[in-house]
Design a protein around this motif. Structure first.
Motif, PDB file in Angstrom:
ATOM      1  N   ALA A 203     -38.415 -88.541 -22.492  1.00  0.00           N
ATOM      2  CA  ALA A 203     -39.689 -88.142 -21.874  1.00  0.00           C
ATOM      3  C   ALA A 203     -40.391 -89.291 -21.164  1.00  0.00           C
ATOM      4  O   ALA A 203     -41.254 -89.059 -20.317  1.00  0.00           O
ATOM      5  CB  ALA A 203     -40.613 -87.528 -22.937  1.00  0.00           C
ATOM      6  N   MET A 204     -40.032 -90.531 -21.497  1.00  0.00           N
ATOM      7  CA  MET A 204     -40.620 -91.657 -20.762  1.00  0.00           C
ATOM      8  C   MET A 204     -40.311 -91.561 -19.275  1.00  0.00           C
ATOM      9  O   MET A 204     -41.054 -92.096 -18.442  1.00  0.00           O
ATOM     10  CB  MET A 204     -40.064 -92.989 -21.294  1.00  0.00           C
ATOM     11  N   GLY A 205     -39.208 -90.906 -18.922  1.00  0.00           N
ATOM     12  CA  GLY A 205     -38.788 -90.833 -17.534  1.00  0.00           C
ATOM     13  C   GLY A 205     -39.307 -89.634 -16.772  1.00  0.00           C
ATOM     14  O   GLY A 205     -38.926 -89.434 -15.617  1.00  0.00           O
ATOM     15  N   THR A 206     -40.136 -88.819 -17.391  1.00  0.00           N
ATOM     16  CA  THR A 206     -40.667 -87.648 -16.688  1.00  0.00           C
ATOM     17  C   THR A 206     -41.756 -88.049 -15.708  1.00  0.00           C
ATOM     18  O   THR A 206     -42.387 -89.102 -15.837  1.00  0.00           O
ATOM     19  CB  THR A 206     -41.235 -86.616 -17.682  1.00  0.00           C
ATOM     20  N   ASP A 207     -41.978 -87.208 -14.739  1.00  0.00           N
ATOM     21  CA  ASP A 207     -42.983 -87.471 -13.713  1.00  0.00           C
ATOM     22  C   ASP A 207     -44.334 -86.975 -14.214  1.00  0.00           C
ATOM     23  O   ASP A 207     -44.816 -85.914 -13.822  1.00  0.00           O
ATOM     24  CB  ASP A 207     -42.589 -86.777 -12.407  1.00  0.00           C
ATOM     25  N   SER A 208     -44.930 -87.757 -15.106  1.00  0.00           N
ATOM     26  CA  SER A 208     -46.206 -87.362 -15.713  1.00  0.00           C
ATOM     27  C   SER A 208     -47.362 -88.110 -15.057  1.00  0.00           C
ATOM     28  O   SER A 208     -47.250 -89.310 -14.778  1.00  0.00           O
ATOM     29  CB  SER A 208     -46.193 -87.687 -17.212  1.00  0.00           C
TER      30      SER A 208
END
Length: 293
Positions: free
Chosen positions: A158-163
């Motif tokens: 999830a660190m790599g999601t576009d948040s």
């Protein structure tokens, strides 16, 4: 440790009122994390062989029971898109390899909040000549040491999601202090902090704009690193992504950083090199990371 670092480097913080420490699940919705537990499918990444090859170093290490590791990940905006996705896969692979050897591994992330309330407050106030840091710290617990990564790999992915909550600015010095304090409080016979990022210096335009010394963030980081290097409480290794050997040789922040390419397998391998530099420091037994382009 670190008691005099801010004073020696004249590192100022305008206000810590808006700084935040949270879990990755506070920033990324539960549905996304649960999907990522079983479907590693965003950014079109499907090269599992590359990741497997990136952790072959684990076969060369003895069991590491009693080793406590923290992997601290730079989640700033320069990593946005595919690079941060690749980093998350690489960190997951390295974490699972270390846990397979018996080490306990915590994964932490750091950036700043999207809002800049300290800067807004300073613009109204303007009574201080040298406000120092004007950003809001965002320190993220991605995976706690006592929770196996196999239980919820989606937390790391999830660190790599576009948040909108992630990938803003980076304040490495304060992040390393935070990660160090967490690590030294954990049980373990040997303790290792591995930082993973794409630069040798903090980048925070909001804070640098009004600073009397534009290098105050770099000076603080260097003092923090020197403090750790002089301590026997833990060992410290660094992985720098996408930096070529020329820039690696010119930097003066870290003692022996390891460069990595931009793919997940390269990053997992570089983390292994960094770990082995500490655990198995004999040059003839070391592997080498893929060079950055």
């Amino acid at each position: 440790m670190f008691e005099d670092v801010a004073k020696k480097t004249r590192y100022m913080v305008y206000t810590k009122k808006y700084d935040r420490e949270c879990r990755i699940g506070d920033l990324i919705d539960r549905e996304t994390i649960e999907r990522l537990n079983t479907h590693f499918d965003f950014h079109g990444y499907d090269n599992s062989d590359s990741v497997a090859n990136g952790v072959e170093w684990a076969a060369d290490l003895q069991p590491q029971d009693g080793l406590a590791v923290t992997i601290l990940v730079d989640l700033s905006g320069s990593m946005r898109g595919r690079p941060i996705a690749q980093m998350s896969y690489g960190v997951l692979a390295a974490t699972q390899a270390l846990e397979g050897l018996g080490a306990s591994v915590e994964v932490l992330g750091h950036t700043t909040n999207a809002t800049n309330r300290p800067n807004d407050q300073f613009q109204t106030d303007r009574t201080i000549d040298n406000p120092g840091r004007l950003s809001e710290l965002l320190h993220i617990v991605v995976k706690e040491a006592h929770v196996p990564s196999t239980r919820s790999p989606g937390n790391i992915i999830a660190m790599g999601t576009d948040s909108p909550h992630l990938q803003h600015e980076n304040l490495d010095g304060e992040a390393i202090i935070w990660a160090t304090n967490r690590l030294v409080s954990r049980p373990g016979q040997r303790k290792l902090l591995v930082s993973v990022g794409d630069d040798f210096e903090p980048r925070c335009q909001t804070s640098e704009r009004y600073a009397k010394d534009s290098r105050f963030l770099k000076n603080h980081l260097k003092a923090v690193v020197d403090e750790i290097d002089a301590s026997d409480a833990l060992e410290f290794a660094q992985v720098v992504i996408g930096v070529n050997e020329h820039w690696l040789a010119r930097q003066d922040t870290y003692r022996a950083p390891v460069s990595a390419g931009m793919e997940a397998g390269d990053i997992a391998k570089a983390i292994g090199v960094a770990v082995m530099q500490v655990l198995d420091p004999e040059p003839e037994t070391r592997i080498t990371a893929a060079p950055a382009i």
